[in-house]
Write a protein that holds these residues in place. Sequence first.
Motif, short mmCIF file in Angstrom:
data_model
loop_
_atom_site.label_atom_id
_atom_site.label_comp_id
_atom_site.label_asym_id
_atom_site.label_seq_id
_atom_site.Cartn_x
_atom_site.Cartn_y
_atom_site.Cartn_z
N ARG A 152 51.87 41.72 53.60
CA ARG A 152 50.58 41.77 52.88
C ARG A 152 50.34 43.14 52.26
O ARG A 152 49.70 43.24 51.21
CB ARG A 152 49.44 41.34 53.82
N VAL A 153 50.85 44.20 52.87
CA VAL A 153 50.80 45.51 52.22
C VAL A 153 51.63 45.45 50.92
O VAL A 153 51.22 45.97 49.88
CB VAL A 153 51.33 46.64 53.14
N ALA A 154 52.79 44.82 51.00
CA ALA A 154 53.64 44.69 49.80
C ALA A 154 52.92 43.89 48.71
O ALA A 154 53.03 44.22 47.52
CB ALA A 154 54.96 44.03 50.18
N ILE A 155 52.17 42.87 49.10
CA ILE A 155 51.39 42.10 48.11
C ILE A 155 50.28 42.97 47.53
O ILE A 155 50.05 42.97 46.32
CB ILE A 155 50.82 40.83 48.76
N ALA A 156 49.60 43.73 48.38
CA ALA A 156 48.55 44.64 47.90
C ALA A 156 49.12 45.64 46.90
O ALA A 156 48.51 45.93 45.86
CB ALA A 156 47.90 45.37 49.08
N ARG A 157 50.29 46.15 47.20
CA ARG A 157 50.96 47.08 46.29
C ARG A 157 51.25 46.41 44.94
O ARG A 157 51.08 47.01 43.89
CB ARG A 157 52.26 47.57 46.93
N ALA A 158 51.67 45.16 44.99
CA ALA A 158 52.00 44.43 43.76
C ALA A 158 50.76 44.14 42.92
O ALA A 158 50.82 44.17 41.68
CB ALA A 158 52.72 43.13 44.10
N ILE A 159 49.63 43.84 43.57
CA ILE A 159 48.44 43.43 42.80
C ILE A 159 47.52 44.59 42.44
O ILE A 159 46.62 44.43 41.63
CB ILE A 159 47.61 42.37 43.57
N ALA A 160 47.77 45.78 43.03
CA ALA A 160 46.85 46.90 42.82
C ALA A 160 46.79 47.33 41.35
O ALA A 160 45.79 47.88 40.91
CB ALA A 160 47.24 48.08 43.69
N LYS A 161 47.84 47.06 40.60
CA LYS A 161 47.82 47.44 39.18
C LYS A 161 47.24 46.33 38.31
O LYS A 161 47.31 46.42 37.09
CB LYS A 161 49.23 47.81 38.71
#
Length: 239
Positions: A152-161
């Motif tokens: 979920r951190v990896a997903i957050a990283r992907a969607i933060a932009k």
Amino acid sequence: MENDGSAIALEAHELTKIYRMGAVEVHALRGVDVEFSEGELIVLLGPSGSGKSTLLNILGGLDTPTGGTVTFRGQLLRMDSERALNLYRRDHVGFVFQFYNLIPSLTARENVSLVTEIARNPMSPDEALSIVGLGDRIDHFPAQLSGGEQQRVAIARAIAKRPDLLLCDEPTGALDSKTGVLVLEAILKINRELGTTTALITHNAVIAEIANRVLYFADGRIVETRQNAVQRAPGELAW
């Protein structure tokens, strides 16, 4: 190609991909046509080696086709320009892979901020982590997080932009079903709340039930397309 009348976010025409290893040619894609509508959630289903990851990598600008074209919001992607592909990936595409690729020495917030520092119009790392249900874990290091939390951190990283496209390659492949459901819920929430066009690869047929549309792959081709009459919630799935 079926479409429900929504605007087309991404389309590919006659995509082929041939890998050459010495005298051997491997045909990973054999003339694939596909359209993704704005805000759609698509699941790509099929056995290993059927072409799913190759297609996703080309659609995301990570790889180039041997032949065919990719068009994003009416603009032809320039596959011969590394700069154009870099800008496309940076400004429009978020990726989530089976393995989380977090930096162990950085906290969850710091891992996400790697992306927000170079994005054009990012959300804050705290906001991105809150969306995926990790608002209380922002100062934890990867070793202090479970596999599902790391994903979920990896997903957050992907969607933060704030990407227009979220491309997920086996995002639950390394997780048990209970943890996988939490990851799928995060992906579905982003798709619905942010309107992010989302494509998700899996070899698990049960997961296909969360999609608007399912594309079945075999031998480098899409062999069947199915529209789901009902999108099931991840919590209703068991595998």
